[in-house]
Design a protein around this motif. Sequence first.
Motif, PDB file in Angstrom:
ATOM      1  N   ALA A 806       0.816  -1.222   0.000  1.00 19.30           N
ATOM      2  CA  ALA A 806       0.000   0.000   0.000  1.00 19.30           C
ATOM      3  C   ALA A 806       0.848   1.268   0.000  1.00 19.30           C
ATOM      4  CB  ALA A 806      -0.926   0.005   1.212  1.00 19.30           C
ATOM      5  N   TYR A 817      -2.096  -3.581   2.968  1.00 24.99           N
ATOM      6  CA  TYR A 817      -3.527  -3.508   3.237  1.00 24.99           C
ATOM      7  C   TYR A 817      -3.943  -4.603   4.219  1.00 24.99           C
ATOM      8  CZ  TYR A 817      -4.013  -0.260  -0.660  1.00 24.99           C
ATOM      9  OH  TYR A 817      -3.917   0.841  -1.486  1.00 24.99           O
ATOM     10  N   GLU A 818      -4.774  -4.187   5.173  1.00 29.05           N
ATOM     11  CA  GLU A 818      -5.367  -5.142   6.092  1.00 29.05           C
ATOM     12  C   GLU A 818      -6.666  -5.679   5.487  1.00 29.05           C
ATOM     13  OE1 GLU A 818      -6.025  -3.324   9.847  1.00 29.05           O
ATOM     14  OE2 GLU A 818      -3.973  -3.643  10.551  1.00 29.05           O
ATOM     15  N   ARG A 826     -10.977  -5.761   2.168  1.00 33.45           N
ATOM     16  CA  ARG A 826     -10.121  -4.751   2.783  1.00 33.45           C
ATOM     17  C   ARG A 826     -10.883  -3.993   3.869  1.00 33.45           C
ATOM     18  NH1 ARG A 826      -6.975  -1.652  -2.183  1.00 33.45           N
ATOM     19  NH2 ARG A 826      -5.734  -3.444  -2.935  1.00 33.45           N
ATOM     20  N   THR A 830      -4.136   0.085   6.976  1.00 36.26           N
ATOM     21  CA  THR A 830      -2.869  -0.491   6.538  1.00 36.26           C
ATOM     22  C   THR A 830      -2.038  -0.849   7.762  1.00 36.26           C
ATOM     23  OG1 THR A 830      -1.813   1.679   6.392  1.00 36.26           O
ATOM     24  CG2 THR A 830      -2.864   0.818   4.381  1.00 36.26           C
ATOM     25  N   ASP A 838      -4.249 -11.345   6.098  1.00 35.17           N
ATOM     26  CA  ASP A 838      -4.174 -10.221   5.163  1.00 35.17           C
ATOM     27  C   ASP A 838      -3.739 -10.647   3.763  1.00 35.17           C
ATOM     28  OD1 ASP A 838      -4.872  -8.265   7.128  1.00 35.17           O
ATOM     29  OD2 ASP A 838      -2.843  -8.431   7.945  1.00 35.17           O
TER      30      ASP A 838
END
Length: 998
Positions: A806, A817-818, A826, A830, A838
């Motif tokens: 990200a 990104y989480e 998503r 982040t 993830d």
Amino acid sequence: MQSKLITKTQKLRNFLALAAFLLVSTYAFAQNTVTGIVKDKAGEPLIGVSVVEKGTTNGNITDADGKYSIKVDQGKTLVFSYIGYVTQEIKVTSNSLNVELKEDNQLLDEVVVIGYGSLQRKDVTSSITSVKAEDMNVGAYTEPGQLLQGKVPGLVVVQNSDPNGGVNSINLRGASTLSGSSAPLYVVDGIPGVNLNLISPSDIESIDVLRDATATAIYGSKAANGVIMVTTKRGQEGPARVTYSGYVAWDKIHNDHDMMTADELRAYAAANNLVIGNDKGANTNWAKEVQQTGFTHNHNLSISGGNKSTTYNASLNYIEQDGIIKGVGNNIFTARSYVESKMLKDRLTIGVGLNGNIRNEWGVLRNTEGSSVYNAMYYYSPLVPTRNEDGTWYEDLSISQNYNPLSMIYEDQSRATYKRLQATGKINLEIIDGLMVNANLSYENQNYSYKDYYSHQSQTNNRNGETSRNTKEDIKKLMEIYGTYDKTFNDIHKLNLLVGYSWEEQSIGEGFGARGYNFYDDSVWWNNIGLANSWDADPAWANVAEKSRMISFYGRVNYSFNSKYILQATIRRDGSSNFGENHRWATFPSASVAWRLSEEKFIKNLNVFDDLKLRVGWGQSGNATGFNIYTARFYYQGGSRFTYTDPTTGTQGSYKNLNAARNVNPDLKWETTSMLNIGLDFSFFGGRLNGTIEYYDKSTKDMIWDYPVSTSYYPVNVLTANVGKMSNRGIELTINATPVQTRDFTWNTSLNLSHNRNEVVSVSNDEFNAGVLNRYNPNLPNASTATIQRIIEGEPIGTFYMWEWAGYNDEGISVFYERDPETGERTGETTTTPGEEDRTIVGNAQPKLTMGWNNNFAYKNWDLTAFFTGVFGQKIFNEPRAFFSNIANVTEGKNVMTSIVTEQLPTDKFSALPSDRYLENGSYFRLANLTLGYTFKNFNGWLRNLRLYASCNNVFTITGYKGRDPEINLGGLEPGCDTRSDHYPRTRQFLIGATINF
């Protein structure tokens, strides 16, 4: 007197003038202009027909109306030639000469090799591609797979430049298994499973690739990945013919990693306030220290000939290769011979062959991570020297996984020797016209010996000198007896019947291994392991011998009605000792039909097609590779040791625990692949434009995999079982054309395009759950356990399952990104430390399109070949870029790529985490080979002809991939991963060769 002299002189002049007039008149009469029109059987004019006076260069070609004009003596002969038509020779007897050329059915009458026989191309109902020797790839190749890259639609061949590597992977119409190899079955001169090292590429006459199940089902349990039929050269009736062919070749690395020089590294560290702890003031280019110009020379000498009853062929081949990495290379000596004799009024034919091969390999050890020359020649610091002042190798083992690459080349060495011998026998007896009884016999023996040595100066092994010796022997035996009946009734009904029996036995793995260490010095290296002072108690390299047998019954029927309606049906039943006792037998059927529409009046009347054939077929074949006689059986293996005291004598001894090694599965059986194939063959313009369109639907069931099971019910926690399913669907197009043909110049071109969609349908069922199948760990900094691929139901093999990059946070550190653990979506947040939840699908390694485009140009005695390959739509994980872009390498004392100056932030301590940041488009278009040759002919003596040629492989590549080379492994369960520890650099090769026919 003077008057008489003048009169005589005048008469002489008049006579000479008359003679000259008559001579000119005669010449003018003889040198008349011949004109005419050349047409085909339908009365259509043919454009570009070559019209040449026989034995001369005097000639012309027909125009757009089929007309020609040529000045030629009366009584001479004109030769009319045109691709796709029979060449005609006509004597000149008038000034007007119209010609009708007949179609040449050579393409349709071409003999195609199939299992246990051959057919004319027009009677083939299956998908088969034939490649002649003159159309195979040119280069310093040692195995048939390398000759076929880009030549066969649906056959994806990935090469490398390692002299000891050969082919990285070879797949036909997609992966069909989760275990074992995806390589096709090789059948050499009718003998299945022959070791390809017994064949020199110079000895190959042709290769036929059986691509669909209707063609491969006759080989049953071994043919799920396709079958490649190799036909070697045979002797012909006539005087002895001697042929020498040879070449020399040079290799240079094509595209290397751009690593920092010492000055660049110092400048980068200073500019970003980074401290380098091991600057010794040197400026070493480790890649140049390790690399060299590779050199190869190859020599092949063959002799063939015979008489009406006996023919013979023998050849000797020697090749020696030194790779671009110092200490890597091989030499190979191959000898082949075959004698065939006819007797009993030509009803009995007996052939005997003897083939031998000795291959010696030397190389650097390919250990993991830092202890690999292929990795160390890039990561090792340019700030340090190659040697210390006392002549010893420079080392700094305080840095993790940090080894001097030159030290590994000279102090850690290995040698391997393969000795192979094969004896074959063929018997063909014609009992009555059309009825043949045939027998194939083969005995193959292979001995393998391996040795390595780590010296006292080794940086990767500190056991004061260590050596291992390993040897094993494999023996394969084959006997096949089959009968054929081939008969044509009333000139329109063709019938071919086949019934046969096959017996195979393999005894493999018989051998011994030992490892000794702690030598007094390095004076004998591996030559006397008995001088070792210490020995390993449990050598893990010890071989496990096994013997397996397979018995098969098979049959086939081919029927053709006037070469218009064609039917083929096959069946094979295999029994193998490798599988569970409840499923040692399996049946593999197939059926296919073909309709030559071009033989129908409503198609003929169109005057468009030379040939048009529709083919439809379905069949089954199996996969038994990757398994052995112990896969379905219970057996013990040695475990830890314990001390036992004899209660009577009190003597103590050390004994091994015996532990269960494998669970019994009496229901383990073959993987079965079914394939539907629909093909359309077409030909236009007298064969100048022809090709094939294919569609296939290929599905595999009962895929074998190791599944976790409860030890409450089983002795071992893993059971090998048939569960999974896989699917491949695709379309293939082949086009062959002759766009230009004149008297002196011809251009032939061939293009094949292939698209395949692979899908893992399932890997689990109600009884067996495979769980999460993560694949390939690149072992990158700060992520030593993170994998980058996963086998997922509904997705293809080679699906990349990684974190998504990200960008950077405010501190200049990479963030990712989480994703929500429940939904997989998503979260909008982040993190610098992504977790397993993830990860997500970010692409796959399967190409969307593969292509091969070959162009042959001929001008008089000159020939030029330009061969292009292309692979499009696949993703590649650029592991070297991830590792060599790690900022921490600078402070740790290792090297980095120059690209970090523009692509990385010096504050990014998580730059190397495996994510889609390093997942790149791997598409490429390559001029794979360019060859220019000239043939000297008409020596009219002991030398028939001589061809000289120059060739370049890997001429140029158009790609957006940032790595060294986009052609990487596309086979197995981990395709698309550009590895760093075992990836031999790709080279550009220049080759000069000659072929001399005596």
